[in-house]
Design a protein around this motif. Structure first.
Motif, PDB file in Angstrom:
ATOM      1  N   GLU A  99      51.245  80.497  44.305  1.00 36.01           N
ATOM      2  CA  GLU A  99      50.919  79.453  43.334  1.00 36.01           C
ATOM      3  C   GLU A  99      52.118  78.609  42.946  1.00 36.01           C
ATOM      4  OE1 GLU A  99      48.562  79.070  39.030  1.00 36.01           O
ATOM      5  OE2 GLU A  99      49.015  81.038  39.919  1.00 36.01           O
ATOM      6  N   PHE A 100      53.303  79.225  42.782  1.00 37.97           N
ATOM      7  CA  PHE A 100      54.471  78.496  42.270  1.00 37.97           C
ATOM      8  C   PHE A 100      55.686  78.559  43.200  1.00 37.97           C
ATOM      9  CE2 PHE A 100      52.196  80.138  38.481  1.00 37.97           C
ATOM     10  CZ  PHE A 100      51.808  78.922  37.939  1.00 37.97           C
ATOM     11  N   GLY A 101      55.596  79.201  44.328  1.00 39.04           N
ATOM     12  CA  GLY A 101      56.756  79.349  45.200  1.00 39.04           C
ATOM     13  C   GLY A 101      57.243  78.029  45.767  1.00 39.04           C
ATOM     14  N   SER A 102      58.553  77.934  46.014  1.00 36.25           N
ATOM     15  CA  SER A 102      59.160  76.736  46.611  1.00 36.25           C
ATOM     16  C   SER A 102      60.336  77.175  47.455  1.00 36.25           C
ATOM     17  CB  SER A 102      59.608  75.759  45.518  1.00 36.25           C
ATOM     18  OG  SER A 102      60.289  74.667  46.074  1.00 36.25           O
ATOM     19  N   THR A 103      60.027  77.619  48.676  1.00 33.11           N
ATOM     20  CA  THR A 103      61.077  78.124  49.558  1.00 33.11           C
ATOM     21  C   THR A 103      61.522  77.072  50.552  1.00 33.11           C
ATOM     22  OG1 THR A 103      59.380  79.003  51.035  1.00 33.11           O
ATOM     23  CG2 THR A 103      60.228  80.470  49.341  1.00 33.11           C
TER      24      THR A 103
END
Length: 518
Positions: free
Chosen positions: A514-518
């Motif tokens: 939902e909130f990951g930013s890799t």
């Protein structure tokens, strides 16, 4: 009750002001503060009915009286030195006038044999054996026999001035310029100027930058430099197994902007905030320390305790001062461990007003970093870690631009961890680390370290079983330091269970989707 509380606070503030005035050299103010505090304590003793409190206040009053005596002794010593310096300065001025020497005896113990208002006739020095006096305005020649020796009075004045340091209360003598020829400059009566000049000289000699605490609370600056700043955590990339994606992202955020600064400008500017999410024991703190070690940046290790103060408004000042010092020592890395304890969700019923102000100040300072210069040498990166990412405030989550997941080690990572932990331990040839790594599936990095530690002590435990302490001391190092066998690992795995459950892993995976930013 309120009057007593106010009195206690006034006493603490007055003692602090008395000591600060004594340190700065304002001995008159310090004496006044000390006398006032002693008088306040006397009133408290007379009003108190508790014998325990009376004895404690009496003891405190005696200690403050000792400090007052020490301040008075310092003041008397400086006054006597000041009078000696003025007397010797007058002597040198008379002796150096026109190249003639006067024999003036103004010692306090000498009885005058003449009228003190009438000066004796000067006894001029005999210049027949030496060169003629130099006319005024003509520069003297350097070196050789033609240089004129200093007079006795001038030598006395220079020696006396080197013995006595000027105090903030007296006018300091004029000091010649660096080359010895230029006009003399006058040092103003500012007790901070000599300290700042000395600090700049020391910093230039050592080659290290030193944050200037002027304009800030000196105690807060010392607190950050003592408890937060770490110049070299001494953790390298090789000390961390696996986590290749996290290492790549951290290198991109810190290393590459210094290698190719022209590329990382504008929309390509370096990442200012990174949030590492994952179960405990996966290496988040070690990654932050490796960034500071490998990238040669100043490392600010922050926790909730270092930014918490009992005084109103001081926590916000600490946050602001932290970012100011980070900009000064840039490139730097601010690592906030367990950030959910500092910046949890705002608006909850249990949230305190002071906690909300600290969160707001932290968000404002992080916005200041994002709008700062694109110069790679002034990069300040905020690196945060948490085991509860769902409790982090939404505004902070937005400012931490990159949110990466630090998972449990893979099979290759577990093998690397076993090799790193066992590099200083003897291992039996029959031990297959890959088979052991397969048995450790679901273990975190910290769990694997505990298994290796427990297995390395198995042979020692069997050797000393049933022996007395004196018999254990007689054992040699070779008898105790035996290779680690496969049976030792099997027994250690049975004793050490994994610390991360499958339900916890599902929470992290769901949050990253939902909130990951890799």
């Amino acid at each position: 009750m309120n009057d007593s509380v106010v009195s206690y606070r006034e006493i603490c503030d007055n003692v602090k002001m008395a000591r600060e005035a004594a340190i700065l050299g304002s001995y008159d103010s310090s004496t006044a503060y000390y006398q006032g505090v002693i008088l306040q304590i006397s009133r408290l003793i007379s009003c108190s009915t508790d014998p325990v409190k009376r004895s404690k206040w009496t003891e405190a009053q005696q200690k403050l009286a000792i400090e007052l005596d020490q301040v008075k002794q310092l003041q008397n010593t400086l006054n006597s030195l000041r009078s000696d310096l003025e007397r010797e300065t007058n002597t040198s001025a008379v002796a150096g006038a026109g190249g003639c020497s006067f024999e003036v005896d103004d010692s306090p113990w000498a009885s005058p044999s003449r009228d003190p208002d009438v000066w004796p006739s000067p006894k001029c020095a005999d210049h027949r054996s030496g060169p003629p006096p130099r006319p005024p305005g003509r520069p003297a020649k350097r070196g050789g026999a033609s240089s004129k020796p200093p007079t006795r009075g001038a030598k006395s004045a220079s020696s006396s001035s080197s013995r006595k340091a000027p105090t903030p209360l007296e006018k300091k003598p004029a000091v010649p310029s660096a080359d010895g020829k230029g006009p003399k400059r006058e040092v103003k009566k500012d007790d901070k100027a000599p300290k700042e000049e000395k600090t700049e000289e020391e910093n230039s000699d050592s080659g290290e930058k030193k944050f200037d605490p002027s304009g800030y609370d000196r105690e807060l600056v010392d607190l950050i430099e003592r408890d937060i700043v770490q110049s070299d955590p001494n953790v390298k990339w090789d000390d961390i197994a696996d986590l290749l994606q996290a290492k790549r992202l951290l290198e991109e955020a810190v290393v590459l902007p210094m290698v190719i600064p022209d590329f990382f400008k504008g929309i390509r500017r370096a990442w200012k905030g990174i949030l590492m999410v994952g179960p405990p024991g996966t290496g988040k703190t070690m990654l932050a320390k490796a960034v500071a070690t490998e990238c040669k940046t100043t490392f600010f290790n922050v926790s909730s305790s270092t930014l918490t103060s009992k005084y109103r408004g001081e926590s916000e000042k600490l946050v602001r001062l932290l970012f100011e010092m980070a900009r000064f020592y840039a490139p730097s890395t601010i690592f906030i461990d367990e950030i959910d304890s500092i910046c949890s969700r705002r608006g909850s019923e249990s949230e305190h007003e002071a906690s909300r102000r600290v969160k707001s100040e932290l968000l404002v300072q992080m916005d200041g970093i994002a709008s700062s210069s694109d110069d790679a040498s002034k990069v300040v990166m905020v690196l945060a870690a948490t085991n509860f990412p769902w409790d982090v405030d939404e505004a902070l989550r937005r400012r931490l631009e990159k949110r990466i997941y630090i998972p449990l080690p893979t099979l290759e990572g577990r093998v690397s961890l076993l090799n790193i932990n066992l590099k200083e331990v003897k291992v039996d040839e029959d031990v297959d680390l890959e088979k052991i790594a397969k048995k450790l599936e679901g273990y975190s990095g910290a769990d694997i370290t505990n298994v290796c530690r427990d297995a390395s002590m198995m042979s020692m435990r069997r050797k000393i079983a049933g022996l007395r302490p004196d018999q254990i001391r007689q054992l040699s190092k070779e008898e105790l330091d035996l290779p680690v066998t496969r049976e030792d690992f099997d027994e250690a795995i049975k004793r050490c269970n994994k610390s991360v459950s499958a339900d916890d892993l599902e929470k992290y995976v769901k949050w990253m989707k939902e909130f990951g930013s890799t």
